[in-house]
Design a protein around this motif. Structure first.
Motif, PDB file in Angstrom:
ATOM      1  N   GLN A 128      33.180  23.341  59.611  1.00 60.84           N
ATOM      2  CA  GLN A 128      34.623  23.317  59.419  1.00 60.84           C
ATOM      3  C   GLN A 128      35.077  24.506  58.570  1.00 60.84           C
ATOM      4  O   GLN A 128      34.373  24.964  57.679  1.00 60.84           O
ATOM      5  N   ASP A 129      36.289  24.980  58.870  1.00 63.16           N
ATOM      6  CA  ASP A 129      36.941  25.933  57.981  1.00 63.16           C
ATOM      7  C   ASP A 129      37.513  25.177  56.789  1.00 63.16           C
ATOM      8  O   ASP A 129      37.917  24.011  56.891  1.00 63.16           O
ATOM      9  N   VAL A 130      37.536  25.839  55.649  1.00 65.50           N
ATOM     10  CA  VAL A 130      38.006  25.222  54.403  1.00 65.50           C
ATOM     11  C   VAL A 130      39.064  26.122  53.783  1.00 65.50           C
ATOM     12  O   VAL A 130      38.928  27.349  53.805  1.00 65.50           O
ATOM     13  N   GLU A 131      40.115  25.520  53.242  1.00 63.15           N
ATOM     14  CA  GLU A 131      41.165  26.269  52.554  1.00 63.15           C
ATOM     15  C   GLU A 131      41.209  25.861  51.086  1.00 63.15           C
ATOM     16  O   GLU A 131      40.986  24.701  50.750  1.00 63.15           O
ATOM     17  N   MET A 132      41.502  26.819  50.228  1.00 63.73           N
ATOM     18  CA  MET A 132      41.740  26.520  48.818  1.00 63.73           C
ATOM     19  C   MET A 132      42.727  27.536  48.255  1.00 63.73           C
ATOM     20  O   MET A 132      42.798  28.673  48.720  1.00 63.73           O
ATOM     21  N   GLU A 133      43.517  27.096  47.279  1.00 65.78           N
ATOM     22  CA  GLU A 133      44.465  27.990  46.648  1.00 65.78           C
ATOM     23  C   GLU A 133      43.791  28.758  45.516  1.00 65.78           C
ATOM     24  O   GLU A 133      42.921  28.238  44.822  1.00 65.78           O
ATOM     25  N   GLY A 200      31.459  27.405  58.866  1.00 67.21           N
ATOM     26  CA  GLY A 200      32.871  27.726  59.014  1.00 67.21           C
ATOM     27  C   GLY A 200      33.264  28.824  58.038  1.00 67.21           C
ATOM     28  O   GLY A 200      32.419  29.410  57.358  1.00 67.21           O
ATOM     29  N   ASP A 201      34.533  29.091  57.973  1.00 74.43           N
ATOM     30  CA  ASP A 201      35.049  30.134  57.085  1.00 74.43           C
ATOM     31  C   ASP A 201      35.809  29.500  55.930  1.00 74.43           C
ATOM     32  O   ASP A 201      36.315  28.380  56.028  1.00 74.43           O
ATOM     33  N   LEU A 202      35.882  30.235  54.843  1.00 71.16           N
ATOM     34  CA  LEU A 202      36.678  29.825  53.691  1.00 71.16           C
ATOM     35  C   LEU A 202      37.926  30.695  53.651  1.00 71.16           C
ATOM     36  O   LEU A 202      37.834  31.926  53.734  1.00 71.16           O
ATOM     37  N   TYR A 203      39.089  30.069  53.540  1.00 71.66           N
ATOM     38  CA  TYR A 203      40.353  30.793  53.441  1.00 71.66           C
ATOM     39  C   TYR A 203      40.932  30.589  52.041  1.00 71.66           C
ATOM     40  O   TYR A 203      41.175  29.446  51.623  1.00 71.66           O
ATOM     41  N   ILE A 205      44.099  30.970  49.762  1.00 71.39           N
ATOM     42  CA  ILE A 205      45.554  31.107  49.852  1.00 71.39           C
ATOM     43  C   ILE A 205      46.070  31.558  48.493  1.00 71.39           C
ATOM     44  O   ILE A 205      45.914  30.848  47.498  1.00 71.39           O
ATOM     45  N   ILE A 206      46.629  32.750  48.450  1.00 70.68           N
ATOM     46  CA  ILE A 206      47.047  33.346  47.184  1.00 70.68           C
ATOM     47  C   ILE A 206      48.336  32.692  46.686  1.00 70.68           C
ATOM     48  O   ILE A 206      49.314  32.565  47.428  1.00 70.68           O
ATOM     49  N   ARG A 207      48.324  32.278  45.423  1.00 72.63           N
ATOM     50  CA  ARG A 207      49.513  31.766  44.757  1.00 72.63           C
ATOM     51  C   ARG A 207      49.749  32.596  43.493  1.00 72.63           C
ATOM     52  O   ARG A 207      48.946  32.572  42.567  1.00 72.63           O
ATOM     53  N   LEU A 208      50.843  33.352  43.475  1.00 72.63           N
ATOM     54  CA  LEU A 208      51.158  34.168  42.314  1.00 72.63           C
ATOM     55  C   LEU A 208      51.774  33.292  41.230  1.00 72.63           C
ATOM     56  O   LEU A 208      52.743  32.568  41.465  1.00 72.63           O
ATOM     57  N   VAL A 209      51.192  33.373  40.051  1.00 70.24           N
ATOM     58  CA  VAL A 209      51.651  32.561  38.924  1.00 70.24           C
ATOM     59  C   VAL A 209      52.956  33.133  38.381  1.00 70.24           C
ATOM     60  O   VAL A 209      53.099  34.356  38.234  1.00 70.24           O
ATOM     61  N   ALA A 210      53.912  32.260  38.092  1.00 70.87           N
ATOM     62  CA  ALA A 210      55.192  32.705  37.540  1.00 70.87           C
ATOM     63  C   ALA A 210      54.963  33.454  36.228  1.00 70.87           C
ATOM     64  O   ALA A 210      54.213  33.007  35.360  1.00 70.87           O
ATOM     65  N   HIS A 211      55.602  34.617  36.091  1.00 70.58           N
ATOM     66  CA  HIS A 211      55.438  35.456  34.906  1.00 70.58           C
ATOM     67  C   HIS A 211      56.527  35.119  33.888  1.00 70.58           C
ATOM     68  O   HIS A 211      57.667  34.837  34.266  1.00 70.58           O
ATOM     69  N   PRO A 212      56.208  35.138  32.596  1.00 73.64           N
ATOM     70  CA  PRO A 212      57.232  34.805  31.600  1.00 73.64           C
ATOM     71  C   PRO A 212      58.352  35.834  31.486  1.00 73.64           C
ATOM     72  O   PRO A 212      59.431  35.515  30.970  1.00 73.64           O
ATOM     73  N   LEU A 213      58.131  37.071  31.968  1.00 72.03           N
ATOM     74  CA  LEU A 213      59.143  38.114  31.830  1.00 72.03           C
ATOM     75  C   LEU A 213      59.710  38.602  33.151  1.00 72.03           C
ATOM     76  O   LEU A 213      60.900  38.939  33.236  1.00 72.03           O
ATOM     77  N   PHE A 214      58.887  38.651  34.185  1.00 77.48           N
ATOM     78  CA  PHE A 214      59.286  39.297  35.438  1.00 77.48           C
ATOM     79  C   PHE A 214      59.536  38.281  36.544  1.00 77.48           C
ATOM     80  O   PHE A 214      58.755  37.346  36.732  1.00 77.48           O
ATOM     81  N   ASP A 215      60.619  38.495  37.282  1.00 71.13           N
ATOM     82  CA  ASP A 215      60.864  37.782  38.530  1.00 71.13           C
ATOM     83  C   ASP A 215      60.462  38.699  39.688  1.00 71.13           C
ATOM     84  O   ASP A 215      60.502  39.928  39.563  1.00 71.13           O
TER      85      ASP A 215
END
Length: 315
Positions: A128-133, A200-203, A205-215
């Motif tokens: 099986q393919d697997v996903e993780m953030e 299977g493959d591992l995917y 998924i990129i999650r950018l963490v909210a920055h305290p200064l920059f939007d």
């Protein structure tokens, strides 16, 4: 071996959804069915249409095929890449057709001992393919980053019974310029296959963490810059942060609250390494709880400036 474009076989574009794939197959299957068709070479065309549908109706097979299609579209002679196994015996049938009726191209990808097997017959089956953030700070997207990840993989016995999850730890390199929601494929790092078949493959998924200064706006960054009223009125130089250090920024005289100033090349990277921009968004703030001498100076300023910020209102 020539690469067969199954999308063209069905008269579709690569982005076609499952409904369009099914409708195209039914239309062409009726047109070329050997029992009723009077078209030239109807039997072979019918097989080709059926091959195309067999691949494109399956999300897993379609993903693998699209990977090969992109490879072929680069103009290279088609050969099944490493990891594809050649057919050796009957694999799966579709619509009552024996494997011997599949095209050579189809066989080279999906037939016999290939990656896609009929799971119901206890044959070799790809894992099986697997996903993780994977959480990344904005700063980590500016250069190649090494991240250590730990995850669990489902695994099964040869007869398909679930076994305790397999724990795994990897150190992976994240390329610069990745964006929020982007998927990074790590080939063969997914769940183990059955009967000696590939993992299977591992995917990731990129999650950018909210920055305290920059939007974030696309590849650009927004920094809210507080200004004292005198800084906004008189202008000058202030120090502002960026993702890779501090810089000196010149504030124009008579800067208004809500005004933006572009700082070129201080944003996020794209895939080619080109940076976006940083925008300073100015916000004028008033000192809190002013003492009486300060309030007196504000009163003098109000009298001498004779400025009405609402003069344009038509009330």
């Amino acid at each position: 071996m020539d690469f067969k474009n199954y999308y063209k076989v069905l008269g579709l574009e690569p982005g076609a959804d499952d409904k369009a794939v099914k409708a195209a197959y039914r239309k062409l299957a009726r047109k070329y069915h050997p029992d009723v068709s009077k078209e030239t070479d109807a039997e072979n065309k019918f097989k080709e249409v059926a091959d195309a549908y067999e691949v494109l109706k399956s999300a897993e097979k379609r993903a693998e095929y699209d990977e090969l299609r992109q490879y072929a579209e680069q103009g290279r002679p088609f050969e099944p890449p490493p990891g594809w196994q050649q057919p050796g015996h009957a694999g799966f049938s579709a619509g009552g057709r024996a494997d011997s009726e599949y095209s050579e191209f189809f066989e080279s990808l999906f037939g016999g001992t290939g990656r896609f097997q009929d799971a119901g017959h206890n044959r070799a089956r790809r894992g099986q393919d697997v996903e993780m953030e994977l959480a990344l700070r904005l700063e980590e997207t500016l250069a190649e980053a090494s991240k250590t990840i730990s995850f669990q993989l489902p695994q099964y016995s040869p007869d398909g019974q679930p076994l305790p999850a397999l724990k795994k730890t990897l150190t992976v390199k994240i390329p610069p310029g990745v964006g929020n929601g982007e998927r990074i494929r790590l080939k063969n790092q997914g769940a183990p296959g059955l009967g000696g078949a590939a993992h299977g493959d591992l995917y990731l998924i990129i999650r950018l963490v909210a920055h305290p200064l920059f939007d974030v706006e696309g590849r650009n960054l927004i920094l809210t810059v507080p200004l004292a009223p005198w800084e906004a009125a008189l202008g000058g130089h202030i120090t502002v942060p960026t993702l890779n250090g501090k810089i000196s920024l010149r504030i124009p005289a008579n800067t208004q609250s809500g005004q933006r100033l572009r700082i070129k090349g201080k944003g996020l990277l794209n895939k080619t390494g080109e940076p976006g921009d940083l925008y300073a968004l100015f916000k004028i703030v008033i000192p809190p709880q002013a003492e009486e001498p300060v309030r007196a100076l504000w009163a003098q300023l109000a009298e001498h400036a004779a400025f009405n910020p609402r003069a344009l209102w038509s009330l």
